[in-house]
Design a protein around this motif. Structure first.
Motif, PDB file in Angstrom:
ATOM      1  N   GLN A 128      54.706  51.470  13.182  1.00 25.16           N
ATOM      2  CA  GLN A 128      53.959  50.923  12.037  1.00 25.16           C
ATOM      3  C   GLN A 128      52.492  51.345  12.125  1.00 25.16           C
ATOM      4  O   GLN A 128      51.891  51.770  11.147  1.00 25.16           O
ATOM      5  CB  GLN A 128      54.045  49.380  12.006  1.00 25.16           C
ATOM      6  N   HIS A 129      51.927  51.233  13.319  1.00 26.50           N
ATOM      7  CA  HIS A 129      50.497  51.504  13.521  1.00 26.50           C
ATOM      8  C   HIS A 129      50.182  52.993  13.312  1.00 26.50           C
ATOM      9  O   HIS A 129      49.248  53.341  12.600  1.00 26.50           O
ATOM     10  CB  HIS A 129      50.116  51.060  14.939  1.00 26.50           C
ATOM     11  N   THR A 130      51.001  53.859  13.922  1.00 21.16           N
ATOM     12  CA  THR A 130      50.766  55.299  13.754  1.00 21.16           C
ATOM     13  C   THR A 130      51.040  55.699  12.303  1.00 21.16           C
ATOM     14  O   THR A 130      50.338  56.553  11.743  1.00 21.16           O
ATOM     15  CB  THR A 130      51.650  56.113  14.726  1.00 21.16           C
ATOM     16  N   GLN A 132      50.444  53.857   9.767  1.00 20.50           N
ATOM     17  CA  GLN A 132      49.233  53.480   9.009  1.00 20.50           C
ATOM     18  C   GLN A 132      48.142  54.524   9.165  1.00 20.50           C
ATOM     19  O   GLN A 132      47.463  54.878   8.194  1.00 20.50           O
ATOM     20  CB  GLN A 132      48.741  52.101   9.488  1.00 20.50           C
ATOM     21  N   HIS A 133      47.973  55.054  10.391  1.00 24.77           N
ATOM     22  CA  HIS A 133      46.970  56.129  10.603  1.00 24.77           C
ATOM     23  C   HIS A 133      47.274  57.309   9.675  1.00 24.77           C
ATOM     24  O   HIS A 133      46.375  57.852   9.032  1.00 24.77           O
ATOM     25  CB  HIS A 133      47.029  56.640  12.044  1.00 24.77           C
ATOM     26  N   LEU A 134      48.549  57.700   9.635  1.00 23.93           N
ATOM     27  CA  LEU A 134      48.940  58.865   8.827  1.00 23.93           C
ATOM     28  C   LEU A 134      48.703  58.591   7.341  1.00 23.93           C
ATOM     29  O   LEU A 134      48.116  59.420   6.629  1.00 23.93           O
ATOM     30  CB  LEU A 134      50.419  59.201   9.085  1.00 23.93           C
ATOM     31  N   VAL A 225      39.236  58.173  20.621  1.00 20.36           N
ATOM     32  CA  VAL A 225      39.385  58.767  19.292  1.00 20.36           C
ATOM     33  C   VAL A 225      40.810  59.285  19.160  1.00 20.36           C
ATOM     34  O   VAL A 225      41.320  59.982  20.043  1.00 20.36           O
ATOM     35  CB  VAL A 225      38.372  59.916  19.089  1.00 20.36           C
ATOM     36  N   ILE A 226      41.464  58.899  18.059  1.00 24.66           N
ATOM     37  CA  ILE A 226      42.839  59.322  17.815  1.00 24.66           C
ATOM     38  C   ILE A 226      42.809  60.535  16.896  1.00 24.66           C
ATOM     39  O   ILE A 226      42.212  60.480  15.813  1.00 24.66           O
ATOM     40  CB  ILE A 226      43.653  58.189  17.140  1.00 24.66           C
ATOM     41  N   GLU A 227      43.451  61.603  17.315  1.00 27.53           N
ATOM     42  CA  GLU A 227      43.511  62.817  16.496  1.00 27.53           C
ATOM     43  C   GLU A 227      44.952  63.048  16.048  1.00 27.53           C
ATOM     44  O   GLU A 227      45.873  63.037  16.863  1.00 27.53           O
ATOM     45  CB  GLU A 227      43.058  64.031  17.310  1.00 27.53           C
ATOM     46  N   THR A 251      38.389  56.450  15.497  1.00 27.90           N
ATOM     47  CA  THR A 251      38.306  55.623  16.710  1.00 27.90           C
ATOM     48  C   THR A 251      39.354  54.515  16.615  1.00 27.90           C
ATOM     49  O   THR A 251      39.534  53.927  15.558  1.00 27.90           O
ATOM     50  CB  THR A 251      36.913  54.971  16.868  1.00 27.90           C
ATOM     51  N   CYS A 252      40.044  54.279  17.715  1.00 22.41           N
ATOM     52  CA  CYS A 252      41.059  53.212  17.707  1.00 22.41           C
ATOM     53  C   CYS A 252      41.457  52.858  19.128  1.00 22.41           C
ATOM     54  O   CYS A 252      41.545  53.715  20.000  1.00 22.41           O
ATOM     55  CB  CYS A 252      42.303  53.651  16.927  1.00 22.41           C
ATOM     56  N   CYS A 253      41.708  51.547  19.370  1.00 19.88           N
ATOM     57  CA  CYS A 253      42.038  51.097  20.718  1.00 19.88           C
ATOM     58  C   CYS A 253      43.545  50.984  20.938  1.00 19.88           C
ATOM     59  O   CYS A 253      43.991  50.758  22.044  1.00 19.88           O
ATOM     60  CB  CYS A 253      41.382  49.744  20.979  1.00 19.88           C
ATOM     61  N   GLY A 254      44.339  51.125  19.861  1.00 17.21           N
ATOM     62  CA  GLY A 254      45.771  50.828  19.943  1.00 17.21           C
ATOM     63  C   GLY A 254      46.579  51.856  20.717  1.00 17.21           C
ATOM     64  O   GLY A 254      46.056  52.822  21.264  1.00 17.21           O
ATOM     65  N   THR A 255      47.895  51.611  20.734  1.00 16.47           N
ATOM     66  CA  THR A 255      48.811  52.573  21.354  1.00 16.47           C
ATOM     67  C   THR A 255      49.477  53.363  20.231  1.00 16.47           C
ATOM     68  O   THR A 255      49.781  52.803  19.176  1.00 16.47           O
ATOM     69  CB  THR A 255      49.880  51.852  22.189  1.00 16.47           C
ATOM     70  N   HIS A 256      49.669  54.652  20.452  1.00 17.38           N
ATOM     71  CA  HIS A 256      50.153  55.524  19.377  1.00 17.38           C
ATOM     72  C   HIS A 256      51.304  56.400  19.853  1.00 17.38           C
ATOM     73  O   HIS A 256      51.435  56.672  21.037  1.00 17.38           O
ATOM     74  CB  HIS A 256      49.013  56.427  18.883  1.00 17.38           C
ATOM     75  N   LEU A 257      52.079  56.873  18.877  1.00 17.48           N
ATOM     76  CA  LEU A 257      53.136  57.843  19.152  1.00 17.48           C
ATOM     77  C   LEU A 257      52.480  59.177  19.490  1.00 17.48           C
ATOM     78  O   LEU A 257      51.317  59.400  19.181  1.00 17.48           O
ATOM     79  CB  LEU A 257      54.030  57.986  17.920  1.00 17.48           C
TER      80      LEU A 257
HETATM   81 ZN   LIG Z   1      45.304  53.319  16.148  1.00 19.30          ZN
END
Ligand SMILES: [Zn+2]
Length: 451
Positions: A128-130, A132-134, A225-227, A251-257
Motif C-alpha cells: 500500500q505504502h509503495t 502510494q509513492h508510485l 530518500v526513496i528513489e 524523503t520517507c522513513c517507511g519500509t518499501h518494496l
Molecule cells: Zn515511503
C-alpha cells in the motif's frame, strides 16, 4: 558495573536498511514498565486481557518498523534465547530516535532475543505504502501534489475499511483517471527499481522533502530518500543519469518494496470532494486488490440474485424499484387516511353508546392509530375511552389508549399484555414485543364487555 548497550536509531534501523529481513537476533537494551490504568472499584475483579502491553523494550536493533510515514507499526514475536520463552510484540512506537516495542512481559537488559516479523502484515503495508509513492509520483506529472494520505485498515477489517486514499488539490477528470491508471500499470509492469539512499545533503533541489516530526532530531538522525526508477549510483555521471530516468525522489522513513513489480496491481477507485476544492482519491494496491475484488463480486452476485437481473441492468432496476416505492408510499398515505376516516366513524358510533371501545387491526401501525384519533376528534374522548391495538404473534405491535380514565383502562389492557411498555400524558402509547397466543382476542372480548 552494568553494561551500557547502544541501540540503532530510527532512520537506520535494520528494517529500514533492509525491508525484507524477517528475523534478527539482537539484545535487550532497556525495559520500562508501562502504567496500566487501574480498574475502577466497581470492576476490581476484572482481569486485564493478556494482550495488554505492560512493558516497552528497546533493542540494540530491530526489524520491527515503528509507525511512521503513514505506515502502521509492525507486529512480531520474540524468542528469548536464555529462558526459551516466546512473547509477542503488539506494536512499536517511535520515541524521538528510539524504537520502543510494546510487550506483555518484562525482559532483562542484555538478554539475547531472536525477533520474528509478522511478514504478511508488513508485506501488505509495503504494497500500500509503495503503491502510494508510485501513484503520487504519477500525479506529480499532472501538477497534483499529494497533500496527505491514509492507509486503510488491514484486510481483516473487510469492506471499504481496507481502502486507502490520498488528498489532491482538485478532482481528476474521467480521462485523467484513465491516463493515471494506465501510467501506474506501465510503471508496475516495467519493474522499476526502488532504492533508499542517504544523501549528504538535500539541497540539490531535486528531492521532495516532507516535514520531519517535531521530536525527530535531524542533526543526530538519518534522512532517507526513496528513489523510484533511475539507475544505480555511478560516480561519473550520477546526476545526469538519475535525473533522466528517475520517477520519484522523496524523503520517507517507511519500509518499501525493492521493485514496483511487487506492488502487483494498483486500482484507482472513486473520488469524493474534500475541504473547499480538494479531492479525496481512493485506491487499493497489492494483495488487497483480489481480496476486495472477490468481496465486491460476491456482493454483486447477491444483488443480481435479489433483483433477478444481470450486472448491466442493476441501475435501471434500482431506479424502477425506487420509483415504485415512491408511488406506493404516496398511495399508502392516501389509503391510510381513508381507512382512518372510516375507523374513526365506526368508533364514534360505538362511543355514542358506550364508555369504552376497542379497535384491533393486525396490520395497523402507531402512525395509523394516531391518524384515527385525529379523525375521531376531541369531543368523543371527553366522555369515553378508546383502545387501539395492532400487530400479531411474535412481532408484537402498537397499543394506544386515549380519552378519559386512561390509567384504569391501561391497567385492564396490561392484564392481557403484561410485558407491554409505554407512557405519555393524556394519551398512553405503548408497544408489546409479542402477543401471547389468544391474548389479543381475549383483550378485545374483555374491553368490549367493559362497555
Ligand atoms: Zn515511503
Amino acid at each position: 558495573m552494568s553494561k551500557v548497550y547502544a541501540s540503532a536509531i530510527v532512520g537506520a534501523l535494520a528494517c529500514q536498511k533492509d525491508s525484507y529481513l524477517k528475523t534478527l537476533t539482537t539484545k535487550v537494551v532497556s525495559c520500562v514498565a508501562l502504567t496500566v490504568p487501574k480498574p475502577s472499584k466497581s470492576k476490581s475483579k476484572v482481569i486485564p486481557p493478556v494482550e495488554t502491553p505492560r512493558y516497552e523494550v528497546e533493542f540494540e536493533d530491530t526489524i520491527l518498523f515503528p509507525e511512521g510515514g503513514g505506515q502502521p507499526s509492525d507486529t512480531g514475536v520474540l524468542h528469548v534465547i536464555e529462558s526459551d520463552v516466546t512473547i509477542p510484540v503488539f506494536s512499536v512506537r517511535r520515541d524521538g530516535l528510539v524504537a520502543r516495542h510494546a510487550v506483555p512481559e518484562p525482559l532483562t537488559p542484555g538478554a539475547t532475543v531472536t525477533m520474528n516479523l509478522t511478514w504478511g502484515r508488513r508485506m501488505d503495508h509495503m504494497q500500500q505504502h509503495t503503491g502510494q509513492h508510485l501513484l503520487s509520483a504519477v500525479l506529480d506529472n499532472y501538477e497534483l501534489a499529494t497533500l496527505s494520505w491514509s492507509m486503510g485498515a488491514g484486510v481483516q477489517a473487510g469492506g471499504d475499511a481496507i481502502l486507502n486514499y490520498l488528498d489532491i488539490p482538485r478532482k481528476l477528470t474521467n480521462d485523467e483517471i484513465k491516463s493515471v491508471q494506465h501510467e501506474v500499470n506501465e510503471h508496475i509492469q516495467a519493474a522499476l527499481p526502488i532504492r533508499v539512499v542517504v544523501p549528504e545533503s538535500l539541497e540539490d533541489g531535486n528531492t521532495k522533502t516532507h516535514k520531519l516530526p517535531g521530536d525527530y532530531d535531524a542533526s543526530k538522525g538519518v534522512i532517507r530518500v526513496i528513489e523510484i526508477g533511475g539507475e544505480e549510483d555511478d560516480t561519473s555521471s550520477k546526476e545526469l543519469k538519475s535525473k533522466s530516468t528517475r520517477l520519484d525522489h522523496n524523503t520517507c522513513c517507511g519500509t518499501h518494496l525493492s521493485s514496483t513489480s511487487q506492488i502487483g496491481s494498483l486500482v484507482l477507485l472513486h473520488q469524493i470532494p474534500h475541504k473547499a476544492t480538494q479531492s479525496r482519491l481512493y485506491f487499493i494496491a497489492g494483495d488487497r486488490v483480489p481480496i476486495y475484488m472477490q468481496q465486491c463480486h460476491t456482493k454483486l452476485r447477491s444483488v443480481n440474485a435479489a433483483l433477478s437481473c444481470q450486472m448491466a441492468d442493476i441501475e435501471a432496476n434500482l431506479t424502477r424499484i425506487s420509483l415504485q416505492v415512491r408511488d406506493l408510499t404516496s398511495r399508502e398515505k392516501f389509503w391510510m387516511s381513508q381507512a382512518a376516516l372510516h375507523e374513526a366513524t365506526v368508533l364514534r358510533e360505538k362511543l355514542s353508546k358506550s364508555k369504552v371501545a376497542i379497535l384491533y387491526l393486525p396490520e395497523a401501525s402507531l402512525d395509523f392509530f394516531n391518524l384515527v384519533i385525529k379523525e375521531l376528534g376531541e369531543e368523543p374522548l371527553k366522555q369515553a375511552t378508546v383502545v387501539l391495538a395492532g400487530g400479531a404473534g411474535k412481532d408484537g405491535g402498537a397499543i394506544v389508549v386515549a380519552g378519559v380514565n386512561v390509567p384504569d383502562i391501561v391497567n385492564e389492557v396490561l392484564k392481557f399484555a403484561p410485558k407491554a411498555r409505554g407512557g405519555g400524558k393524556g394519551r398512553w402509547q405503548g408497544k408489546v414485543n409479542e402477543w401471547e397466543s389468544g391474548a389479543v382476542e381475549l383483550l378485545v372480548e374483555h374491553i368490549t364487555n367493559l362497555a
